[in-house]
Design an enzyme around this catalytic site. Structure first.
Site: not given
Length: 772
Positions: A527-529
């Site tokens: 879920p980085d972005h």
């Protein structure tokens, strides 16, 4: 982090009217969590009470249920494209009002009448083409990630427009598209790509899906699976020591990530080393040796883990039916206090707008940001602020380089890095040197925001804890993001997105039904972005609070909890021992089309979609299949008609015919297809940027969302490491005469002359030699 004596939710006093039905309803939930009074005004709720709760927790339904009844006190109005409310007249009467129309495909293209679904958004965003395993059909990700990530992008855009309105008295209208949001916030093909692409341009990547197990390997152990992420040189060295320093892998070439991936012997050796150990033992030993590792857990194991219990990650809620469930307890911590799902308490009066004044069209002009962020989350938070006009200074060091500088070019630059770090300047500084730390504190005294995403405790170990920073600058907003949060048993772990997915149950859910070992999330950056956007949303909310209080504070985001919030429905059902009562009308969606590895997704959302599909493909018996259960039971009969109908056409033709008939469908686009796809051309989402040190052009998003009176983002090329060190020092604290001595002392790290010469004289030749 020291907790504040009292925490005021940053959007307290902000009033938002929410008239959105459907999968984008969670957009305003983030503002409600941050303290906004979100008035839910819709004709009817979802037929599924758990879905309705998950999308709208924290909002309230006023007694008077029309927009007109509340417009006089509202700061923002969010409607869907079916709304007949006159937003233009409302803005004309109140120039500071922020309005937003949400839809699947925006309101200004030939696609505005098309219908989307999560599979359609995955197909058209390029995500589907990277999901799955080579030799198998593309695999749809679990849940409704595309809409969830789009909603997070929408929340960032909305709170940014509100900040500009509160600062200048100038509102705006936002034409928000779910497809735009999914392309930007889920796993953007044109943006910071993390380590999975090794910094190589998109057009050089395989057209096919990844080979099984190619990235972030998942290995069997005695009681399940574990996943490892060996990215940095020091992480490999830890793995090597842990294995007993086997001679076969002692060569210096194994310190290169690309070489390790290509080794035919390394992964089997690690698998053998892990085989007779338990998950918990491997996690403990790996952490002792500095190896990023996580057990691959089921969803239920994650929910009941000691870590999630210690974090109080879930809160009780009551469904209209009277059933008690648990839901995610918010995704943001402010001033040491978790921002849970409780509705706003309406503390104090609503915020007043200033009189309209001349202003910059960029919302963050004049702000100064010290960005210590690394890899994807770190890149995104700072880049979003830089795109909005802030002076963002990327603070870095040659001793601990940002992993995203890993590249086929010797000077740490790539198209991915250029897109992810545009509109920033680079300051090379040694923060472990006492003089360097003191210098940073001087800069902090001039800053508005400090961003980081290190393992919890790192900033404190550098002597840069919040209390120290706030003593220099009480108005400072300090934000951190970490894999598992700043407290709880897992907080000490090194964390990356793949490990977060493994520990939260998502990796196990992202498999083909007939292949238990077909883990298919290997190259997806999630879920980085989206965590970066949620962090940036909270930072902007803190700036709104600062406008009226003058004080700063802290923001903290756990990536694991961001992911669990996207699966709020599943959390609620699992907590009550329920199975899903949402029987999908069309649980199978991906069909092979004519051509080489071409695919088309088809979605049936309801009976109207089903009847239109049957009429289009000539399925005469379809009208007899009136329920989802009947259609699922007749799958073979349906596929016998639908599969050859699509196989006889290109994916493009199938998409056009089905969408023309009102059926949600989409061709699977590869990332390289996006800039030329008609929707994105009409929408103007992408632009081509020329970087002075890269041969290949850099394709990047033109804006965060379509606004009526805001400028496109600036086009300042991403920096080389230390490229603006001396300039930043001069601009921020006026120390031009001291830079030479600081450089000689090893405190300040300017751009290396050889690196600069290499970038100027040889960069394009090297890129060309690399085939770019």
């Amino acid at each position: 982090m020291k907790q504040a004596a009292a925490c005021t939710k940053p959007l307290t006093g902000v009033v938002v009217i929410d008239a959105v039905s459907g999968p984008l309803a969670p957009l305003t939930r983030y503002l409600a969590e941050l303290g906004a009074d979100v008035l839910r005004i819709v004709a009817s709720a979802s037929s599924d009470e758990i879905t309705d709760l998950a999308s709208n927790v924290g909002k309230r339904c006023p007694d008077s249920a029309t927009i007109a009844d509340h417009i006089a006190t509202a700061h923002a109005v969010v409607v869907d494209s079916k709304s007949t409310f006159d937003l233009s007249s409302a803005r004309a009467a109140r120039p500071a009002l922020v309005t937003m129309t949400v839809s699947d495909f925006g309101t200004d293209t030939a696609f505005r009448a098309w219908s989307a679904s999560d599979p359609v958004l995955h197909a058209l965003s390029g995500e589907l083409s990277r999901s799955g395993i080579r030799g198998k059909p593309p695999l749809l990700p679990p849940g409704d990630l595309a809409y969830q990530c789009a909603a997070s992008q929408g929340a960032f855009v909305l709170v940014t427009a509100l900040y500009r309105a509160f600062k200048t008295g100038m509102g705006d209208h936002i034409d928000f598209s779910a497809l735009d949001g999914a392309v930007q916030a889920l796993d953007p093909g044109y943006g910071i790509n993390g380590s999975a692409t090794m910094g190589r341009p998109i057009h050089l990547l395989s057209r096919d899906r990844p080979v099984k197990g190619i990235q972030y390997p998942i290995l069997a152990c005695s009681d399940g699976y574990v996943r490892i992420c060996l990215l940095a040189k020091r992480q490999w060295q830890g793995m090597f020591r842990w294995m007993g320093e086997p001679e076969a892998f002692a060569g210096p070439e194994f310190e290169n990530t690309a070489y390790r991936y290509k080794s035919a012997d390394l992964l089997p050796a690690i698998a053998s080393f892990f085989a007779d150990r338990k998950r918990a033992d491997l996690e403990r030993e790996g952490q002792q040796h500095g190896v990023p590792i996580a057990a691959v857990l089921t969803f239920d194991e994650c929910l009941s883990s000691d870590h999630m219990l210690a974090r109080e990650a879930f809160a009780p809620a009551m469904l209209p039916s009277g059933r008690k469930v648990k839901i995610p307890n918010g995704v943001v911590t402010i001033d040491g206090v978790r921002m849970g799902p409780a509705p706003a308490k309406n503390e104090g009066a609503a915020i007043s707008w200033p009189k309209p004044m001349a202003s910059e069209t960029l919302p963050f002009s004049g702000l100064r940001v010290l960005d210590l962020g690394v890899i994807v989350v770190g890149a995104e938070q700072g880049r979003l602020l830089g795109d909005g006009g802030a002076d963002v200074v990327k603070v870095e060091s040659r001793a601990y380089p940002d992993g995203s500088r890993q590249s086929y070019l010797s000077y740490g630059l790539s198209a991915s890095f250029a897109a992810g770090h545009r509109n920033k300047r680079s300051l090379g500084i040694n923060l472990r040197n006492p003089v360097g730390r003191a210098l940073f504190l001087e800069l902090a005294a001039k800053a508005d925001i400090i961003l980081s995403n290190f393992k919890p405790g790192t900033m404190e170990s550098l002597g840069l804890d919040f209390d120290t920073l706030a003593s220099m600058n009480p108005a400072l907003v300090v934000a951190d993001s970490s894999a598992f949060g700043t407290s709880g048993p897992w907080s000490v772990r090194m964390g990356y997105g793949p490990l977060v997915r493994a520990a939260t149950g998502m990796t196990l859910a992202w498999r083909y039904p007939d292949d238990p070992a077909s883990f298919s999330d290997s190259v997806t950056i999630y879920p980085d972005h989206v965590a970066g956007r949620i962090g940036a949303t909270a930072v902007v909310a803190m700036l709104i609070r600062r406008l009226r209080t003058g004080r700063g504070g802290t923001v903290s985001v756990s990536q694991a909890e961001v992911m669990l919030a996207h699966f709020a429905k599943d959390v609620a059902r699992a907590s009550a021992g329920l199975v899903s009562d949402e029987t999908p009308d069309w649980p199978w969606s991906v069909y092979r089309a004519a051509g080489d590895d071409e695919w088309c997704v088809v979605t049936v959302r309801n009976d109207d979609d089903w009847q239109r599909l049957c009429e289009k493909i000539g399925l005469a018996e379809g009208s007899e299949l009136r329920s989802p259960a009947q259609r699922i039971a007749a799958r073979d009969k349906i596929d016998a008609v639908l599969a050859p109908w699509i196989a006889a056409r290109t994916a493009e033709a199938s998409m056009l015919e089905l969408q023309g008939a009102g059926v949600p469908a989409a061709r699977m686009l590869r990332v390289a297809d996006l800039p030329d796809f008609a929707y994105f051309r009409e929408r103007g989402l992408f632009r081509t940027e020329i970087h002075p040190y890269l041969a290949e052009p850099v394709i990047a998003e033109r804006w965060s969302s379509k606004l009526s009176n805001a400028a496109d983002v600036p086009d300042r090329p991403a920096p080389l490491m230390g490229e603006q060190s001396e300039q930043v020092l001069t601009d921020w604290i006026d120390r031009p005469n001291e830079t030479f001595a600081l450089i000689q002392a090893g405190v300040l790290e300017p751009i290396d002359p050889g690196t600069y010469a290499d970038a100027i004289a040889g960069g394009q030749d090297k890129a060309a030699a690399a085939g770019t």
